[in-house]
Motif scaffolding. Structure first.
Motif, short mmCIF file in Angstrom:
data_model
loop_
_atom_site.label_atom_id
_atom_site.label_comp_id
_atom_site.label_asym_id
_atom_site.label_seq_id
_atom_site.Cartn_x
_atom_site.Cartn_y
_atom_site.Cartn_z
N VAL A 97 0.81 -0.99 -0.03
CA VAL A 97 0.04 0.06 -0.03
C VAL A 97 1.08 1.32 -0.03
O VAL A 97 1.30 1.46 1.09
N HIS A 100 0.38 6.95 -1.51
CA HIS A 100 -1.05 7.62 -2.12
C HIS A 100 -2.04 6.82 -2.19
O HIS A 100 -2.98 7.15 -2.90
N LYS A 101 -1.95 5.52 -2.01
CA LYS A 101 -3.20 4.54 -2.03
C LYS A 101 -3.79 4.32 -0.43
O LYS A 101 -4.65 3.63 -0.31
N VAL A 102 -3.37 4.82 0.48
CA VAL A 102 -3.96 4.75 1.79
C VAL A 102 -5.17 5.25 1.87
O VAL A 102 -5.58 6.41 1.46
N LYS A 103 -6.11 4.44 2.55
CA LYS A 103 -7.35 4.90 2.72
C LYS A 103 -7.99 5.12 4.25
O LYS A 103 -9.08 5.18 4.45
N GLU A 104 -7.24 4.93 5.06
CA GLU A 104 -7.38 5.14 6.72
C GLU A 104 -6.20 5.76 7.32
O GLU A 104 -5.03 5.72 6.98
N PHE A 108 -3.93 9.05 5.65
CA PHE A 108 -5.34 9.38 4.98
C PHE A 108 -5.71 10.55 5.30
O PHE A 108 -6.14 11.52 4.63
N GLN A 111 -3.60 13.26 3.76
CA GLN A 111 -3.74 13.48 2.34
C GLN A 111 -4.87 13.99 1.93
O GLN A 111 -5.15 14.25 0.64
N GLN A 112 -5.93 14.13 2.62
CA GLN A 112 -7.07 14.91 2.36
C GLN A 112 -7.02 16.39 2.11
O GLN A 112 -7.79 17.05 1.72
N ASP A 116 -5.09 14.61 -5.96
CA ASP A 116 -4.67 13.21 -6.29
C ASP A 116 -3.29 12.87 -6.81
O ASP A 116 -2.84 11.83 -6.46
#
Length: 173
Positions: A97, A100-104, A108, A111-112, A116
């Motif tokens: 992961v 730039h692909k982290v979702k939590e 995360f 990166q908000q 992108d």
């Protein structure tokens, strides 16, 4: 990423990247500093977090090369073991992961505030290592980012990027 081919490529010594590349082979550095590596290992071997199979000659060599004094290298190695436990850095392999692909989690949250395409990190290139692409214009709302990002989120974001990179570097070396 094709880890099998990556391993095959990096398991052999690499050719110098140019005529100025005078880096020694890791095997030669380990042989050259064998006595210091063994001394440092002796200073950390009884630590509860030390694992002979995980904390190999190369891991110890990095401390010797950074500090050039056995006592300082031992202190830094112990600090690193404890820091990694405190931040749970040895709990899982995160290479699959990229940041730039982290979702939590903290990264995360960080990166908000990014577009992108603001940050991308590559799987290590056998000649150049991990490459990070930063597009500073992609850091939107910098003032809001600084204002709203907690110290814990900053630390978590930078720890994730650093740990992801280091896990790949450790894997290929």
């Amino acid at each position: 990423a094709d880890l099998v081919n990556l391993f095959v490529v990096t398991s052999k010594p690499l050719d110098p990247v140019n005529e100025h590349d005078k880096r020694a082979l890791v095997t030669d550095l380990i042989a050259q500093h064998r006595e210091k590596i063994d001394k440092i290992r002796g200073g950390i071997a009884d630590h509860e977090l030390y694992d002979y199979n995980k904390h190999d000659d190369l891991w110890i060599l990095r401390f010797w090369m950074s500090h050039k004094k056995s006592a300082a290298a031992i202190k830094a190695a112990i600090y690193t073991l404890e820091f990694r436990r405190k931040h749970k850095l040895d709990e899982k392999d995160i290479r699959h992961v990229p940041p730039h692909k982290v979702k939590e989690g903290a990264y995360f949250q960080y990166q908000q505030f990014l577009t992108d395409d603001a940050l991308h990190m590559t799987v290590p290139d056998p000649q150049r290592g991990v490459i990070a692409f930063l597009k500073m214009a992609g850091f939107e709302n910098k003032a809001e980012m600084v204002e709203k990002t907690t110290e814990e989120e900053w630390l978590g974001a930078f720890l994730y990027c650093s740990e992801w990179t280091h896990q790949w570097v450790d894997y290929v070396t």
